[in-house]
Structure formats: C-alpha cells, structure tokens
Design an enzyme around this catalytic site. Sequence first.
Site, PDB file in Angstrom:
ATOM      1  N   ARG A  41       0.799  -1.176   0.000  1.00  0.00           N
ATOM      2  CA  ARG A  41       0.000   0.000   0.000  1.00  0.00           C
ATOM      3  C   ARG A  41       0.853   1.255   0.000  1.00  0.00           C
ATOM      4  O   ARG A  41       0.357   2.361  -0.189  1.00  0.00           O
ATOM      5  CB  ARG A  41      -0.864   0.001   1.280  1.00  0.00           C
ATOM      6  CG  ARG A  41      -2.053  -0.943   1.194  1.00  0.00           C
ATOM      7  CD  ARG A  41      -2.678  -1.157   2.546  1.00  0.00           C
ATOM      8  NE  ARG A  41      -2.068  -2.351   3.145  1.00  0.00           N
ATOM      9  CZ  ARG A  41      -2.363  -2.788   4.357  1.00  0.00           C
ATOM     10  NH1 ARG A  41      -3.184  -2.106   5.133  1.00  0.00           N
ATOM     11  NH2 ARG A  41      -1.822  -3.879   4.836  1.00  0.00           N
ATOM     12  N   ASP A 101      14.734  -1.097  -0.485  1.00  0.00           N
ATOM     13  CA  ASP A 101      15.559  -1.363   0.676  1.00  0.00           C
ATOM     14  C   ASP A 101      16.555  -2.467   0.299  1.00  0.00           C
ATOM     15  O   ASP A 101      17.580  -2.192  -0.319  1.00  0.00           O
ATOM     16  CB  ASP A 101      14.591  -1.754   1.797  1.00  0.00           C
ATOM     17  CG  ASP A 101      15.228  -1.881   3.148  1.00  0.00           C
ATOM     18  OD1 ASP A 101      16.134  -1.117   3.454  1.00  0.00           O
ATOM     19  OD2 ASP A 101      14.808  -2.761   3.917  1.00  0.00           O
TER      20      ASP A 101
HETATM   21  P1  IMP Z   1      12.855  -4.538  -0.030  1.00  0.00           P
HETATM   22  O1  IMP Z   1      12.228  -5.771  -0.590  1.00  0.00           O
HETATM   23  O2  IMP Z   1      13.764  -4.854   1.122  1.00  0.00           O
HETATM   24  O3  IMP Z   1      13.525  -3.671  -1.053  1.00  0.00           O
HETATM   25  O4  IMP Z   1      11.729  -3.769   0.685  1.00  0.00           O
HETATM   26  C1  IMP Z   1      10.914  -2.912   0.132  1.00  0.00           C
HETATM   27  C2  IMP Z   1       9.702  -2.727   1.015  1.00  0.00           C
HETATM   28  O5  IMP Z   1      10.026  -2.777   2.410  1.00  0.00           O
HETATM   29  C3  IMP Z   1       9.141  -1.366   0.766  1.00  0.00           C
HETATM   30  O6  IMP Z   1       8.219  -1.381  -0.279  1.00  0.00           O
HETATM   31  C4  IMP Z   1       8.497  -1.066   2.097  1.00  0.00           C
HETATM   32  O7  IMP Z   1       7.202  -1.620   2.117  1.00  0.00           O
HETATM   33  C5  IMP Z   1       9.356  -1.770   3.106  1.00  0.00           C
HETATM   34  N1  IMP Z   1      10.332  -0.830   3.691  1.00  0.00           N
HETATM   35  C6  IMP Z   1      11.640  -0.748   3.442  1.00  0.00           C
HETATM   36  N2  IMP Z   1      12.219   0.243   4.123  1.00  0.00           N
HETATM   37  C7  IMP Z   1      11.225   0.828   4.820  1.00  0.00           C
HETATM   38  C8  IMP Z   1      11.185   1.943   5.711  1.00  0.00           C
HETATM   39  O8  IMP Z   1      12.185   2.630   6.019  1.00  0.00           O
HETATM   40  N3  IMP Z   1       9.963   2.245   6.224  1.00  0.00           N
HETATM   41  C9  IMP Z   1       8.837   1.539   5.929  1.00  0.00           C
HETATM   42  N4  IMP Z   1       8.830   0.516   5.090  1.00  0.00           N
HETATM   43  C10 IMP Z   1      10.014   0.149   4.545  1.00  0.00           C
END
Ligand code: IMP
Length: 178
Positions: A41, A101
Amino acid sequence: MKYHIEEMISKNKIELKVSELAKKINEDFDNEEILLIGLLRGSVMFLADISRKIKNVSEIDFMSVSSYGNNMQTSGEIKILKDLDVNIENKNVIIVEDIIDTGFTLSKVTKILNERNPKTLKIVTLLDKPDRRIVEVSVEYIGFIIPDEFVVGYGIDYAQKHRTLPYIGKVVKDDKNE
Ligand code: IMP
Ligand code: MG
C-alpha cells in the site's frame, strides 16, 4: 517501542521531486501510453500524485506483495497477495514503488512481470536506501537517496501507522535499550 518522528523530507521537496520525475518520464516516453502499477500500500500517495503529472497514462493497476518477515526487516521471500487485473503484454509498464531497501521485492516483482512480456518495464521509486541493498535491481527513476533509517509518511508505514503524514520522517527510538 516508544519513538518519535523527525522530519527528513518536506512536503514541498516531495512535490518538486514528483514533478521532476514525471518530467523525465514524459521526456522518455514522448507520446507513448504508459501503464502504471502501484505496489500496495506504500506507493498509493506517490502514485496518486505522479500519475496526474505523467501525460499518457492509459491504465493504473495495483499489485500487493508481502515479504515474510517482521518489523523493520525484510526477508528474501515474497508472496503475491493481490495480482494485477490487467494484461501487461506489449505495454509500456512502470512500477511505482515507495522505497527500495534490500531490493528483494522489486527483483521478484520485475522477474514475475517480465515473464508476461511487457513492451518495456521500468521502475520509479520515491526513495532508495542503497546501503541496505542485497540484490541488484536496475531502477530508472529515483526520487531521493536516503541513509539507512526507517522512514514513514507519504504512504509509508510503521506497523500500518503514519501513512497520511504529508512529509517523510524518520522513526527515532526514544529509549535505545528497549
Ligand atoms: P525490499 O524488498 O527490502 O527492497 O523492501 C521494500 C519494502 O520494504 C518497501 O516497499 C516497504 O514496504 C518496506 N520498507 C523498506 N524500508 C522501509 C522503511 O524505512 N519504512 C517503511 N517501510 C520500509
Ligand atoms: Mg512497499
């Protein structure tokens, strides 16, 4: 956990950045139609704003994926909670994401979507935390590169809260021992 939120990126800076990103997209795509895909979301505010600045948005759709993990960590596995309703074959697709992230989410999502043979597949993300990257993802449009902090606001949550903050703020623990 007790915490407070410190502003990191103002509402005004976000607005300017969204316009700048839309301008680049408009230049790259000229008059070609674009299908925007928001990852639920966290991307909804960003998608709502940027979609109104991109000239040729033909369709908007959403996908919801979840990582198996907890709190502030993401794990390597994702599952699709809601798939797209539209067919993306032979279309110019841009995935709209709130934050990258580790890169797991977008690398899995792009792999899934590429198997459906879009004409082009690109990514626009408002935020990027490159220090945390585990898997490489090529992202064409990046709003802000931020340090390794947990952020909220403008759609982004901490335990489902703070999504409606108009700015991006960082979550700061009040007591480091907790
Ligand atoms: P990844 O798969 O680790 O790249 O994560 C991406 C997802 O993790 C994002 O779409 C967010 O939903 C969540 N996420 C990563 N960092 C943050 C943050 O600092 N705050 C809140 N949600 C995060
Ligand atoms: Mg997300």
